[in-house]
Design a protein around this motif. Structure first.
Motif, short mmCIF file in Angstrom:
data_model
loop_
_atom_site.label_atom_id
_atom_site.label_comp_id
_atom_site.label_asym_id
_atom_site.label_seq_id
_atom_site.Cartn_x
_atom_site.Cartn_y
_atom_site.Cartn_z
N VAL A 1 3.12 34.15 -63.86
CA VAL A 1 3.74 33.93 -62.39
C VAL A 1 3.41 35.03 -61.86
CG1 VAL A 1 5.58 32.46 -63.69
CG2 VAL A 1 5.76 34.81 -63.42
N ASP A 2 3.27 34.53 -60.59
CA ASP A 2 3.44 35.50 -59.11
C ASP A 2 4.77 35.78 -58.69
OD1 ASP A 2 0.81 35.83 -59.67
OD2 ASP A 2 -0.10 34.57 -58.10
N LEU A 3 5.38 36.61 -58.45
CA LEU A 3 6.88 36.92 -57.69
C LEU A 3 6.60 37.68 -56.64
CD1 LEU A 3 9.01 37.35 -60.95
CD2 LEU A 3 8.50 35.14 -59.50
N GLY A 4 7.29 37.61 -55.58
CA GLY A 4 7.29 38.19 -54.51
C GLY A 4 8.03 39.50 -54.61
N GLU A 5 8.47 40.17 -53.41
CA GLU A 5 9.38 41.40 -53.47
C GLU A 5 10.63 40.87 -53.97
OE1 GLU A 5 9.26 44.85 -50.28
OE2 GLU A 5 10.97 43.48 -49.74
N ILE A 6 11.06 41.77 -54.86
CA ILE A 6 12.43 41.74 -55.27
C ILE A 6 13.28 42.80 -55.19
CG2 ILE A 6 13.93 41.24 -57.53
CD1 ILE A 6 11.39 40.05 -58.78
N LYS A 7 14.39 42.67 -54.37
CA LYS A 7 15.52 43.76 -54.06
C LYS A 7 16.58 43.90 -55.08
CE LYS A 7 14.02 43.48 -49.13
NZ LYS A 7 14.46 43.38 -47.75
N LEU A 8 16.97 45.09 -55.63
CA LEU A 8 17.96 44.92 -56.56
C LEU A 8 19.00 46.25 -56.19
CD1 LEU A 8 15.78 44.80 -59.64
CD2 LEU A 8 17.06 42.90 -58.64
N GLN A 9 20.37 45.70 -56.67
CA GLN A 9 21.22 47.00 -56.27
C GLN A 9 22.07 46.87 -57.51
OE1 GLN A 9 23.24 46.89 -52.67
NE2 GLN A 9 24.35 48.94 -52.93
N GLY A 10 22.53 47.99 -58.24
CA GLY A 10 23.51 48.11 -59.07
C GLY A 10 23.20 49.48 -59.76
N PRO B 1 24.26 31.83 -55.67
CA PRO B 1 24.95 32.46 -56.63
C PRO B 1 24.28 33.80 -57.02
CG PRO B 1 24.03 30.82 -57.36
CD PRO B 1 23.59 30.56 -55.96
N GLU B 2 25.03 34.69 -57.76
CA GLU B 2 24.42 35.77 -58.08
C GLU B 2 23.45 35.83 -59.04
OE1 GLU B 2 27.73 35.31 -57.97
OE2 GLU B 2 28.59 36.66 -56.53
N GLN B 3 22.10 36.59 -58.89
CA GLN B 3 21.10 36.67 -59.65
C GLN B 3 21.03 37.97 -60.63
OE1 GLN B 3 18.89 33.68 -59.39
NE2 GLN B 3 20.88 32.94 -58.45
N ALA C 1 21.39 45.28 -62.27
CA ALA C 1 21.48 44.94 -61.09
C ALA C 1 21.52 43.43 -60.62
CB ALA C 1 20.32 45.49 -60.30
N CYS C 2 22.06 43.19 -59.39
CA CYS C 2 21.99 41.80 -58.76
C CYS C 2 20.87 41.88 -57.91
CB CYS C 2 23.24 41.38 -58.40
SG CYS C 2 24.10 42.23 -57.07
N GLU C 3 20.44 40.59 -57.57
CA GLU C 3 19.46 40.60 -56.37
C GLU C 3 19.99 40.60 -55.08
OE1 GLU C 3 15.36 37.98 -55.38
OE2 GLU C 3 16.59 37.43 -57.25
N LEU C 4 19.38 41.28 -54.18
CA LEU C 4 19.65 41.13 -52.69
C LEU C 4 19.07 40.06 -52.03
CD1 LEU C 4 19.86 45.07 -51.95
CD2 LEU C 4 21.83 43.52 -52.77
N ASP C 5 19.68 39.69 -51.00
CA ASP C 5 19.14 38.77 -49.90
C ASP C 5 17.72 39.24 -49.33
OD1 ASP C 5 18.75 37.45 -46.93
OD2 ASP C 5 19.49 35.85 -48.35
#
Length: 290
Positions: A138-147, A179-181, A202-206
């Protein structure tokens, strides 16, 4: 005696004799089966022929010795694992790990060596499930995480504490996806057995969120990348069995090369909680940046 119990006994015998000459014929005689039947049985349970398992375990332990015992020569380490000449040792090293002893010691190979750790009883049910499955590419784009960001050495309870911290701090992450990812991002340094493994819980940011490093909880941005996606079904505490299969059994038989020293678990709709026997988490192994 069940087939798995017999093979685990054979693995015990192999592990007790990693530094001694040992033939598959001797193993079959110890098991009480013919050579042909023993090889088929061993491969059916573990996915390895007994000869391949022995070779991969010896080279994996030799690689760990090369990293942890810099005072030992390559020749001495090869003798430790019953390689009577250094040339045979280096050929086996290159064939099984796609690198050389010198590159391992100097950490100069861009690819991560795929070592096989000893198969334990808890591993076999998960290995059996994985052997019948094919991972997705799979190809995934940018993922922003915080935690919370933690380092785990011996005390695994810090992982649960970090999750509790994240859940109690969700109100401090106003730009989280709803909902939270949820993700568990792991970083594997070369010397992780000494200094531990770092995790970002972490959870994912918008996607439109601007990440500020001064926020209360640490942030990370994963760049767009191509991944292999595996699934782990069962308690989260036993996910190491699936990781052991991925890195020790599946990937070494492919042409994939790993040079990105992180991975992550994603907890989606099929995740039923850390202790549920039917809970499914997704494991993403990065192959290359996009």
């Amino acid at each position: 005696m069940k087939n798995s119990q017999l093979i685990l006994q054979a693995i015990d015998y192999i592990e007790s004799n990693l530094r001694q000459p040992l033939s598959v014929l001797t193993l079959s005689r110890e098991s009480g089966y013919s050579l042909y039947h023993f090889i088929r049985l061993f491969q059916g349970v573990t996915g390895f022929t007994p000869g391949d398992y022995m070779a991969r375990r010896r080279i994996s332990e030799a690689a760990r010795d090369i990293l942890s015992r810099p005072q030992r020569t390559f020749h001495d380490i090869s003798l430790d694992y019953s390689y009577n000449d250094y040339e045979t040792f280096t050929r086996a090293f290159k064939r099984l790990l796609h690198t050389t002893p010198t590159e391992v010691r100097h950490k100069s190979n861009p690819d991560i060596p795929l070592l096989l750790h000893r198969i334990q009883p808890i591993d076999l049910p998960y290995w059996s499930n994985q052997m019948g499955a094919t991972p997705d590419l799979v190809d995934l784009g940018e993922i922003k995480l915080q935690g919370p960001f933690i380092t785990v050495t011996q005390d695994q309870s810090v992982i649960g504490a970090a999750w509790a911290q994240l859940f109690s701090s969700l109100s401090d992450i106003p730009n989280r996806k709803l909902p939270e990812q949820y993700y568990q991002l792991g970083y594997w340094p070369d010397n992780y057995e000494d200094n531990g493994i770092s995790f970002h819980i972490a959870c994912e940011l918008d996607n439109s969120t601007t990440v500020h490093t001064g926020n209360l909880l640490p942030t990370r941005i994963l760049p767009p990348a191509r991944y292999l996606r595996f699934k782990h079904k069962g308690p989260s505490a036993e996910v190491s069995a699936t990781y052991k299969y991925i890195y020790g059994a599946f990937l070494p038989r492919t042409e994939y090369r790993l040079n990105l020293s992180y991975e992550f678990e994603y907890y989606g709709k099929e995740y039923l909680g850390p202790d549920h026997p039917n809970s499914i988490s997704e494991i993403y192994i990065p192959l290359t940046l996009l």
